[in-house]
Design a protein around this motif. Structure first.
Motif, short mmCIF file in Angstrom:
data_model
loop_
_atom_site.label_atom_id
_atom_site.label_comp_id
_atom_site.label_asym_id
_atom_site.label_seq_id
_atom_site.Cartn_x
_atom_site.Cartn_y
_atom_site.Cartn_z
N SER A 1 0.82 -1.20 0.00
CA SER A 1 0.00 0.00 0.00
C SER A 1 0.86 1.25 0.00
N PHE A 2 1.93 1.26 0.81
CA PHE A 2 2.82 2.41 0.86
C PHE A 2 3.52 2.63 -0.48
N LEU A 3 3.93 1.54 -1.14
CA LEU A 3 4.60 1.66 -2.43
C LEU A 3 3.65 2.25 -3.48
N THR A 4 2.43 1.75 -3.51
CA THR A 4 1.44 2.27 -4.45
C THR A 4 1.18 3.75 -4.20
N THR A 5 1.12 4.13 -2.92
CA THR A 5 0.93 5.53 -2.56
C THR A 5 2.12 6.37 -3.01
N GLY A 6 3.34 5.84 -2.85
CA GLY A 6 4.52 6.57 -3.27
C GLY A 6 4.53 6.84 -4.77
N ILE A 7 4.10 5.86 -5.55
CA ILE A 7 4.02 6.05 -7.01
C ILE A 7 2.99 7.14 -7.33
N PHE A 8 1.90 7.16 -6.60
CA PHE A 8 0.90 8.22 -6.74
C PHE A 8 1.56 9.59 -6.56
N GLY A 9 2.42 9.72 -5.55
CA GLY A 9 3.13 10.98 -5.32
C GLY A 9 4.06 11.35 -6.45
N VAL A 10 4.74 10.35 -7.02
CA VAL A 10 5.64 10.62 -8.15
C VAL A 10 4.87 11.13 -9.36
N VAL A 11 3.73 10.51 -9.66
CA VAL A 11 2.92 10.94 -10.79
C VAL A 11 2.45 12.38 -10.60
N LYS A 12 1.97 12.69 -9.40
CA LYS A 12 1.49 14.05 -9.13
C LYS A 12 2.59 15.08 -9.29
N THR A 13 3.76 14.81 -8.72
CA THR A 13 4.85 15.77 -8.77
C THR A 13 5.34 15.97 -10.20
N SER A 14 5.49 14.89 -10.96
CA SER A 14 5.97 14.99 -12.34
C SER A 14 5.01 15.82 -13.19
N LEU A 15 3.72 15.57 -13.04
CA LEU A 15 2.75 16.31 -13.84
C LEU A 15 2.61 17.76 -13.40
N THR A 16 2.94 18.05 -12.15
CA THR A 16 2.92 19.45 -11.70
C THR A 16 3.99 20.26 -12.42
N PHE A 17 5.15 19.65 -12.67
CA PHE A 17 6.19 20.33 -13.46
C PHE A 17 5.67 20.65 -14.86
N VAL A 18 5.00 19.69 -15.47
CA VAL A 18 4.43 19.91 -16.80
C VAL A 18 3.42 21.05 -16.76
N TRP A 19 2.58 21.05 -15.74
CA TRP A 19 1.55 22.09 -15.58
C TRP A 19 2.18 23.47 -15.49
N ILE A 20 3.23 23.61 -14.67
CA ILE A 20 3.85 24.91 -14.47
C ILE A 20 4.56 25.40 -15.73
N LEU A 21 5.35 24.54 -16.36
CA LEU A 21 6.20 24.97 -17.47
C LEU A 21 5.46 25.13 -18.78
#
Length: 541
Positions: free
Chosen positions: A323-343
């Motif tokens: 469960s923690f690993l799946t949650t961590g991947i969720f965080g990676v996806v969110k952070t990566s796409l936030t960079f795309v959103w900003i730039l």
């Protein structure tokens, strides 16, 4: 146009897009790192076996445990609600910089108090510390977006306010992974669950030191009649001399906005309340700002942030580390796409289209996840498995991450951007306080009742969020104008133009005409100044 400059409301010197404005936004956005970290670490920390054993969660009934967890999480949002309102008062008297500094200190005190909790003392210190920490982040959530928006050139305002959202996601990424790393590398102990609480002090400490370097908002200084300090701050942040035509024009916009404010009464702490009370236009924008955060929380994001192990368990994923690993991947996806959103997205595509696409795609994903749980009884008959999923479960996880891909570059940060820029100068501080308070109010409701919702509704939780996301599409399409590239002082005019779907394009055309006329007037004035003395000299001779 390059990566760091976008569509401009008027010709803008390249010096305006300098390191100072970006570094100021990054420094202030460490406030959101503390918020993002809390939203991510608290849910997984409550699920750590060491925390469960320390405070006797296994001895509680399901209903009692859900209530205790909800209280631990939600008192933070309750404190943040009041912190957002208190910051309105302090920012009026102290300014943006000093207010941010004061609320950072409050957060540091609250975070430190939590470190004294243990099984013998009970949860009182954690709950009390989270109330104080909530007050701190509530005040910061009010100040940072408005501070950045008042510093930012219009063409990159969305990107700079978006750095605030990026800080939220980076803090969340650390929070999502911290407990996975601890559960993998450290034996269960008090230190195991105490470390995640202690890490809160790191971004808050950086913010405290960084705030000492920040400059006060020039617009706030102009509002208080401190013109010399305001011009000094504005020249510093724009990297231009005071006689540059761009600065002359910007100061003229600010002065014109303040003249409008003086027309409705002397500027004091109660003036914005009077403006809102007597202006349907102002009331409408307050309504729009509050509703944006209702729809943001109605997407289900904070249910996932605060209770991610519960969410993944409902899909059929079991086992603490899985469960923690799946949650961590969720965080990676969110952070990566936030960079795309900003730039690439927020100042290129604009606000409206991202909100519309994000809600539509996110709703479809939620419908699929809910349908899978209903048909497969995920989290029911699969309880006790080793975390393995059948093909339908894998598809559900895929749609969960696809939902994240729709949500992150749309509803995650865009409501903060819109609220930071759409209010007029005479109501901006109160408007941002209202926006931040709305965010924390709806956040509180979600965090307080999510555990009970999953117990009572199961798959219905996903259908509930999916339906609300469809309603948000209707809301945005018919009611919210595009604010991209519009100067803060022209927001009143933007909200006068109907229909809202063409308001931005129409106003940008008006601003181009006004800019040409203004520059021609300045040129004519300079020409008269230059030729006047020469003419007098000739006549004298």
């Amino acid at each position: 146009m390059g990566l760091l400059t976008l569509r401009e409301d008027r010709p803008t010197p390249s010096a305006v897009y300098n390191w100072k404005v970006y570094l100021s936004a990054i420094t202030a956005s460490f406030a959101s790192c503390t918020i993002g970290y809390d939203s991510a670490f608290i849910g997984t920390t409550l699920a750590l076996p060491s925390f469960v054993d320390e405070f006797g969660f296994d001895d509680m009934t399901d209903d009692h445990r859900a209530l205790v967890q909800a209280n631990i999480v939600s008192v933070y949002q309750a404190g943040a609600f009041f912190g957002a309102l208190f910051a309105y008062v302090s920012s009026f008297y102290l300014g943006r910089k000093k207010t941010l500094l004061c609320f950072t200190v409050v957060f540091l005190i609250g975070a430190a108090i939590m470190l004294g909790a243990n099984g013998d003392r009970g949860l009182g210190l954690i709950i009390g510390g989270r109330v104080l920490a909530g007050l701190g982040v509530g005040g910061a959530s009010n100040m940072v977006p408005i501070y950045i928006s008042e510093l930012a050139p219009p063409a990159v305002r969305g990107r700079l306010v978006g750095i605030y959202e990026l800080g939220w996601q980076i803090g969340g990424l650390v929070g999502f992974w911290i407990n996975y790393g601890l559960s993998e590398t450290m034996a269960p102990s008090r230190k195991q669950w105490l470390i995640p609480f202690a890490i809160q002090l790191v971004p808050a400490g950086v913010l405290f030191v960084g705030t000492l370097w920040l400059r006060e908002s020039p617009r706030w200084l102009f509002l208080k009649g401190k013109r010399d300090a305001a011009m000094k701050s504005l020249c510093w942040i724009r990297n231009l001399p005071p006689d540059d035509i761009y600065l002359i024009e910007e100061v003229a916009y600010i002065d014109a906005s303040h003249e409008q404010e003086r027309a409705v009464g002397a500027a004091n702490i109660w003036t914005p309340f009077k403006v809102v009370a007597h202006s349907r236009r102002a009331q409408w924008r307050f309504f729009l700002g509050g509703m944006l955060f209702l729809w943001q929380n109605a997407s289900g994001i904070n249910a996932i942030n605060y209770y991610s192990p519960t969410v993944f368990r409902s899909i059929g994923i079991t086992g603490t580390n899985t469960s923690f690993l799946t949650t961590g991947i969720f965080g990676v996806v969110k952070t990566s796409l936030t960079f795309v959103w900003i730039l690439f997205l927020v100042d290129k595509c604009g606000r409206r289209i991202m909100l519309l696409v994000g809600a539509t795609g996110g709703s479809l994903c939620m419908w699929f996840i809910g349908a899978y749980i209903k048909v497969a009884n995920a989290g029911g008959e699969r309880e006790g498995s080793d975390g393995g999923l059948d093909s339908g479960g894998i598809a559900a996880v895929f749609f969960f991450y696809l939902w994240t891909a729709f949500y992150t570059p749309s509803w995650n940060g865009t409501p903060w951007v819109v609220n930071s820029e759409m209010f007029s100068q005479d109501t901006r501080s109160l408007g941002q306080a209202s926006a931040a308070a709305n965010n924390w109010f709806w956040n509180f409701l979600i965090s307080r009742f999510t555990p009970q919702m999953f117990l009572a509704m199961n798959y219905g939780v996903y259908f509930f969020f999916a339906s609300l996301m469809i309603l948000s599409v209707i809301f945005v399409y018919f009611l919210l104008p595009e604010t991209k590239s519009i100067p803060l002082e022209s927001m009143d005019r933007l909200f006068e133009i109907k229909p809202v779907r063409v308001a931005n394009k129409a106003l940008m055309a008006e601003l181009q005409v006004q800019d040409s006329e203004f520059r021609q007037d300045v040129a004519n004035s300079n020409a008269k100044t230059t030729t006047g003395p020469e003419k007098s000299h000739v006549e004298e001779v």
